[in-house]
Design a protein around this motif. Sequence first.
Motif, mmCIF file in Angstrom:
data_model
loop_
_atom_site.group_PDB
_atom_site.id
_atom_site.type_symbol
_atom_site.label_atom_id
_atom_site.label_comp_id
_atom_site.label_asym_id
_atom_site.label_seq_id
_atom_site.Cartn_x
_atom_site.Cartn_y
_atom_site.Cartn_z
ATOM 1 N N UNK A 1 11.073 -7.074 -4.387
ATOM 2 C CA UNK A 1 12.145 -7.322 -5.356
ATOM 3 C C UNK A 1 12.260 -6.179 -6.366
ATOM 4 N N UNK A 2 11.161 -5.473 -6.594
ATOM 5 C CA UNK A 2 11.171 -4.364 -7.543
ATOM 6 C C UNK A 2 11.830 -3.126 -6.941
ATOM 7 N N UNK A 3 11.425 -2.770 -5.728
ATOM 8 C CA UNK A 3 11.898 -1.519 -5.125
ATOM 9 C C UNK A 3 13.140 -1.682 -4.262
ATOM 10 N N UNK B 1 6.402 6.999 -0.185
ATOM 11 C CA UNK B 1 6.797 5.753 0.487
ATOM 12 C C UNK B 1 5.626 4.775 0.484
ATOM 13 N N UNK B 2 5.950 3.492 0.421
ATOM 14 C CA UNK B 2 4.929 2.450 0.459
ATOM 15 C C UNK B 2 5.298 1.441 1.539
ATOM 16 N N UNK B 3 4.337 0.602 1.894
ATOM 17 C CA UNK B 3 4.559 -0.408 2.933
ATOM 18 C C UNK B 3 4.129 -1.774 2.404
ATOM 19 N N UNK C 1 0.827 -1.205 0.000
ATOM 20 C CA UNK C 1 0.000 0.000 0.000
ATOM 21 C C UNK C 1 0.858 1.250 0.000
ATOM 22 N N UNK C 2 0.356 2.275 -0.666
ATOM 23 C CA UNK C 2 0.970 3.604 -0.641
ATOM 24 C C UNK C 2 0.636 4.245 0.705
ATOM 25 N N UNK D 1 8.790 6.186 -5.436
ATOM 26 C CA UNK D 1 7.466 6.237 -6.059
ATOM 27 C C UNK D 1 6.772 4.886 -5.942
ATOM 28 N N UNK D 2 5.576 4.829 -5.322
ATOM 29 C CA UNK D 2 4.874 3.547 -5.176
ATOM 30 C C UNK D 2 4.528 2.931 -6.527
ATOM 31 N N UNK D 3 4.474 1.598 -6.566
ATOM 32 C CA UNK D 3 4.153 0.884 -7.802
ATOM 33 C C UNK D 3 2.674 0.996 -8.136
#
Length: 378
Positions: free
Chosen positions: A114-116, A75-77, A24-25, A95-97
């Motif tokens: 794995x992306x961020x 930021x995202x969690x 989540x963002x 930047x959140x996905x």
Amino acid sequence: MADFGNEGLADLYRRPGSVSTVYADVTQAGEDPRRTSAIRHRTLRDALDGVGAPSVDADTIIELVEEPPGVPGKISRLMVVRDGNVELNELLPGEPLGDLIASHGPVPSLIPLFTQRPRDLSYVVAEVGRDGGEIRLFRLSQADPVAEEDVQGDTEYITKVQVGFLSNSRFQRDTEEIWKRNEGQVADAIDEIVRDSAAELLVVTGDVRARQLLVAQLAPATRDILAVVPTNTRPGGATTRELEEDLDRHIASILAQDEYDALERLESGRGDGLAEIDFAAVVRSLQQGQVEVLILDPAGLSGTTLIALDREPWVSGSSADALGAGELGVVAASDALARAATLTDARVVVVSHGELPDDSTAAALLRWSTLPTTPETE
């Protein structure tokens, strides 16, 4: 060798039972916080209900989302919860996905991680002054420093003063020598921390003259990973924004280079039998523990599924290929492949759609060649 954090993730992937995952963002918004919180709760609850997550998991995740991130900017969690117990709670700067990703099943959905934050690299931040400096060792997976060291140097004659024209030059030389010795102590401490931690980035900020004296005394290997931020963050009330932006930029550059290197190796390794771009061949290579680096295109794999297994070979395309292992269930192919890679100590690299050659959706860099052995190659 770089640390990809596989040990902790492998433990998470091995745990039995269905698990709820939410990405989540959590960027702090400027609007009415109570209204934002209510909307977020309702959206999360609906999303988790939609994927079949139990209410005890939803309750825990909603509590986690309300924790202040304590970090400025986007930021995202990423949260993994099983039977109401938190197994992963990661803040991912940048930047959140997307606004919200939710799933429930036998395998946690860790593609956003794995992306961020494709690997858990270490970096050092040194804030220096003419009297010494503060050194902090960080890892991407932790908000707080892993280690800290405060180097206090000699403060006698720390400031150059006018004491009379006959003795002035001597005091100036003495003061400069004190500064140099102080920064030499800081340099020695930094060299040791960089060497022991295998840090890949050193960011230095602080007093201009102190920075100059420090850099001149760093070991060559330490200077190879050096980035200097031309600002002084040591004075009370000084802003750290430039330092934070510089850190983000350099870390992003290191991770981007990882992706570039993997794609370059993929291109050169295909002729030597050290790379695979065929989906079925990638799955077979993972089953054999042959994959060193797994390269995934999650967007291209959307809608594709595989079977997650409870032991080696960890993944299969059908029950006939399970080789006697128990089937945990059918899961998204990107999650099944990333899990198998982690459990066989391979690194996972996520790329954007279209970056892999020949419309491939998954590729692998191999630990040994698939070409037949000949007397010449022996």
